[in-house]
Motif scaffolding. Structure first.
Motif, PDB file in Angstrom:
ATOM      1  N   ILE A  16       0.836  -1.210   0.000  1.00  0.00           N
ATOM      2  CA  ILE A  16       0.000   0.000   0.000  1.00  0.00           C
ATOM      3  C   ILE A  16       0.864   1.250   0.000  1.00  0.00           C
ATOM      4  O   ILE A  16       1.756   1.407   0.832  1.00  0.00           O
ATOM      5  N   LEU A  17       0.553   2.144  -0.935  1.00  0.00           N
ATOM      6  CA  LEU A  17       1.187   3.463  -0.988  1.00  0.00           C
ATOM      7  C   LEU A  17       0.115   4.507  -0.703  1.00  0.00           C
ATOM      8  O   LEU A  17      -0.753   4.772  -1.538  1.00  0.00           O
ATOM      9  N   ASP A  18       0.161   5.085   0.498  1.00  0.00           N
ATOM     10  CA  ASP A  18      -0.805   6.108   0.883  1.00  0.00           C
ATOM     11  C   ASP A  18      -0.227   6.880   2.060  1.00  0.00           C
ATOM     12  O   ASP A  18       0.442   6.298   2.918  1.00  0.00           O
ATOM     13  N   ASP A  19      -0.470   8.199   2.113  1.00  0.00           N
ATOM     14  CA  ASP A  19       0.108   9.012   3.171  1.00  0.00           C
ATOM     15  C   ASP A  19      -0.918   9.516   4.172  1.00  0.00           C
ATOM     16  O   ASP A  19      -0.605  10.347   5.027  1.00  0.00           O
ATOM     17  N   ASP A  20      -2.147   9.016   4.087  1.00  0.00           N
ATOM     18  CA  ASP A  20      -3.189   9.413   5.035  1.00  0.00           C
ATOM     19  C   ASP A  20      -3.234   8.415   6.191  1.00  0.00           C
ATOM     20  O   ASP A  20      -3.533   7.236   5.995  1.00  0.00           O
ATOM     21  N   GLN A  21      -2.923   8.871   7.400  1.00  0.00           N
ATOM     22  CA  GLN A  21      -2.812   7.972   8.541  1.00  0.00           C
ATOM     23  C   GLN A  21      -4.136   7.311   8.893  1.00  0.00           C
ATOM     24  O   GLN A  21      -4.171   6.135   9.279  1.00  0.00           O
ATOM     25  N   ALA A  22      -5.235   8.062   8.782  1.00  0.00           N
ATOM     26  CA  ALA A  22      -6.536   7.478   9.094  1.00  0.00           C
ATOM     27  C   ALA A  22      -6.860   6.337   8.135  1.00  0.00           C
ATOM     28  O   ALA A  22      -7.335   5.272   8.543  1.00  0.00           O
ATOM     29  N   THR A  23      -6.580   6.557   6.853  1.00  0.00           N
ATOM     30  CA  THR A  23      -6.821   5.512   5.862  1.00  0.00           C
ATOM     31  C   THR A  23      -5.902   4.322   6.103  1.00  0.00           C
ATOM     32  O   THR A  23      -6.321   3.166   6.000  1.00  0.00           O
ATOM     33  N   GLN A  24      -4.650   4.584   6.432  1.00  0.00           N
ATOM     34  CA  GLN A  24      -3.707   3.502   6.700  1.00  0.00           C
ATOM     35  C   GLN A  24      -4.211   2.602   7.822  1.00  0.00           C
ATOM     36  O   GLN A  24      -4.187   1.375   7.714  1.00  0.00           O
ATOM     37  N   GLY A  25      -4.670   3.224   8.904  1.00  0.00           N
ATOM     38  CA  GLY A  25      -5.155   2.436  10.033  1.00  0.00           C
ATOM     39  C   GLY A  25      -6.365   1.597   9.675  1.00  0.00           C
ATOM     40  O   GLY A  25      -6.458   0.425  10.061  1.00  0.00           O
ATOM     41  N   VAL A  41       4.361   1.635   2.039  1.00  0.00           N
ATOM     42  CA  VAL A  41       5.581   2.267   1.548  1.00  0.00           C
ATOM     43  C   VAL A  41       5.338   3.768   1.437  1.00  0.00           C
ATOM     44  O   VAL A  41       4.209   4.210   1.181  1.00  0.00           O
ATOM     45  N   PRO A  42       6.383   4.598   1.617  1.00  0.00           N
ATOM     46  CA  PRO A  42       6.192   6.052   1.674  1.00  0.00           C
ATOM     47  C   PRO A  42       6.153   6.753   0.319  1.00  0.00           C
ATOM     48  O   PRO A  42       5.646   7.870   0.216  1.00  0.00           O
ATOM     49  N   ASP A  43       6.719   6.131  -0.716  1.00  0.00           N
ATOM     50  CA  ASP A  43       6.796   6.826  -1.998  1.00  0.00           C
ATOM     51  C   ASP A  43       6.933   5.824  -3.141  1.00  0.00           C
ATOM     52  O   ASP A  43       7.061   4.610  -2.936  1.00  0.00           O
ATOM     53  N   GLY A  44       6.903   6.358  -4.376  1.00  0.00           N
ATOM     54  CA  GLY A  44       6.979   5.506  -5.558  1.00  0.00           C
ATOM     55  C   GLY A  44       8.268   4.740  -5.674  1.00  0.00           C
ATOM     56  O   GLY A  44       8.299   3.610  -6.177  1.00  0.00           O
ATOM     57  N   LEU A  47       8.048   1.786  -3.515  1.00  0.00           N
ATOM     58  CA  LEU A  47       7.086   0.859  -4.102  1.00  0.00           C
ATOM     59  C   LEU A  47       7.733   0.024  -5.205  1.00  0.00           C
ATOM     60  O   LEU A  47       7.544  -1.187  -5.274  1.00  0.00           O
ATOM     61  N   LEU A  48       8.523   0.675  -6.063  1.00  0.00           N
ATOM     62  CA  LEU A  48       9.209  -0.050  -7.133  1.00  0.00           C
ATOM     63  C   LEU A  48      10.173  -1.090  -6.580  1.00  0.00           C
ATOM     64  O   LEU A  48      10.285  -2.199  -7.116  1.00  0.00           O
ATOM     65  N   ALA A  49      10.867  -0.734  -5.505  1.00  0.00           N
ATOM     66  CA  ALA A  49      11.811  -1.674  -4.901  1.00  0.00           C
ATOM     67  C   ALA A  49      11.092  -2.904  -4.369  1.00  0.00           C
ATOM     68  O   ALA A  49      11.574  -4.043  -4.515  1.00  0.00           O
ATOM     69  N   GLU A  50       9.921  -2.698  -3.774  1.00  0.00           N
ATOM     70  CA  GLU A  50       9.156  -3.827  -3.250  1.00  0.00           C
ATOM     71  C   GLU A  50       8.581  -4.680  -4.379  1.00  0.00           C
ATOM     72  O   GLU A  50       8.572  -5.911  -4.302  1.00  0.00           O
ATOM     73  N   VAL A  59      -1.446  -4.343  -5.238  1.00  0.00           N
ATOM     74  CA  VAL A  59      -0.919  -3.028  -4.876  1.00  0.00           C
ATOM     75  C   VAL A  59      -2.093  -2.065  -4.752  1.00  0.00           C
ATOM     76  O   VAL A  59      -2.930  -1.990  -5.659  1.00  0.00           O
ATOM     77  N   ILE A  60      -2.158  -1.362  -3.642  1.00  0.00           N
ATOM     78  CA  ILE A  60      -3.154  -0.312  -3.441  1.00  0.00           C
ATOM     79  C   ILE A  60      -2.381   0.990  -3.355  1.00  0.00           C
ATOM     80  O   ILE A  60      -1.574   1.177  -2.450  1.00  0.00           O
ATOM     81  N   ALA A  61      -2.603   1.890  -4.319  1.00  0.00           N
ATOM     82  CA  ALA A  61      -1.753   3.071  -4.411  1.00  0.00           C
ATOM     83  C   ALA A  61      -2.561   4.351  -4.576  1.00  0.00           C
ATOM     84  O   ALA A  61      -3.512   4.403  -5.364  1.00  0.00           O
ATOM     85  N   SER A  62      -2.181   5.361  -3.828  1.00  0.00           N
ATOM     86  CA  SER A  62      -2.780   6.684  -3.973  1.00  0.00           C
ATOM     87  C   SER A  62      -2.295   7.303  -5.279  1.00  0.00           C
ATOM     88  O   SER A  62      -1.100   7.522  -5.469  1.00  0.00           O
TER      89      SER A  62
END
Length: 209
Positions: A16-25, A41-44, A47-50, A59-62
């Motif tokens: 998952i790539l997302d920076d919203d803490q409420a959504t993450q939880g 993961v914090p950024d693209g 994400l590519l490395a993973e 993959v769930i990505a913002s």
């Protein structure tokens, strides 16, 4: 002679790539409940490395973090378009921002790539996730079956006087009577909320309270 124990099936991995803490939880809670392995993961770049490890089924990505022309987006586009018959085993679900997401939804519609737009109900979100996992044969059946079987499962649990799995296809997901009651309560509340709306909620995204 000693026998070799059976090998357990590989655990489904969701990145998952997302920076919203409420959504993450919220996402971690609902996906962990299925016994799936979840990593944020914090950024693209991360994400590519993973993705290069080949360990992930979904993959769930913002889309606000990847854009439509980044290396991460192009990689996800390639992976998600690979037919299962030709070895495709990764699917992608994009998260659309609540405001200013029209350009993203239009582009993803043209590319036939799945997405969810905020706000959303977690049960609807889980339905969409399970459909993608069924598509790549990571799971055998859609999780939405629990809605139709829930009443019978609860009745069977009382009659048997023992714990019953809410999702019978997943042996590890065992719920107590109190947890089943809470689940039923949440389903009722969601049903009431939907009836109050003039239009049915057709897009998905940020979990509704």
């Amino acid at each position: 002679m000693a026998t070799t124990p059976p090998v357990a099936p590989a655990q489904i991995g969701i990145l998952i790539l997302d920076d919203d803490q409420a959504t993450q939880g919220a996402l971690r809670q609902v996906l962990d409940a299925e016994g799936w392995r979840v990593r944020f993961v914090p950024d693209g770049r991360a994400l590519l490395a993973e993705l290069a490890t080949g360990e992930w089924s979904l993959v769930i990505a913002s889309i606000a973090l990847t854009g439509l022309d980044s290396s991460a987006f192009l990689m996800m586009k390639e992976l998600s378009s690979a037919p299962v018959e030709e070895g495709g085993r990764v699917r992608v679900l994009f998260l659309i921002p609540e405001s200013g997401g029209d350009a993203f939804t239009k582009a993803l519609d043209q590319l036939h790539m799945p997405y969810v737009a905020r706000p959303f109900h977690l049960h609807d979100f889980l339905d969409k996730v399970s459909d993608l996992l069924v598509e790549i044969k990571a799971i055998n059946a859609p999780i939405r079956q629990v809605r139709y079987e829930f009443g019978e499962l609860r009745k069977a649990k009382k009659q048997a006087g023992r714990n019953t799995s809410m999702f019978p296809s997943r042996d590890s997901a065992v719920y107590t009577e109190e947890e089943l009651a809470e689940y039923e309560k949440q389903e009722q509340e969601i049903s009431i909320q939907r009836k109050k709306r003039r239009k049915p909620l057709t897009d998905l995204g940020r979990p509704l309270p």
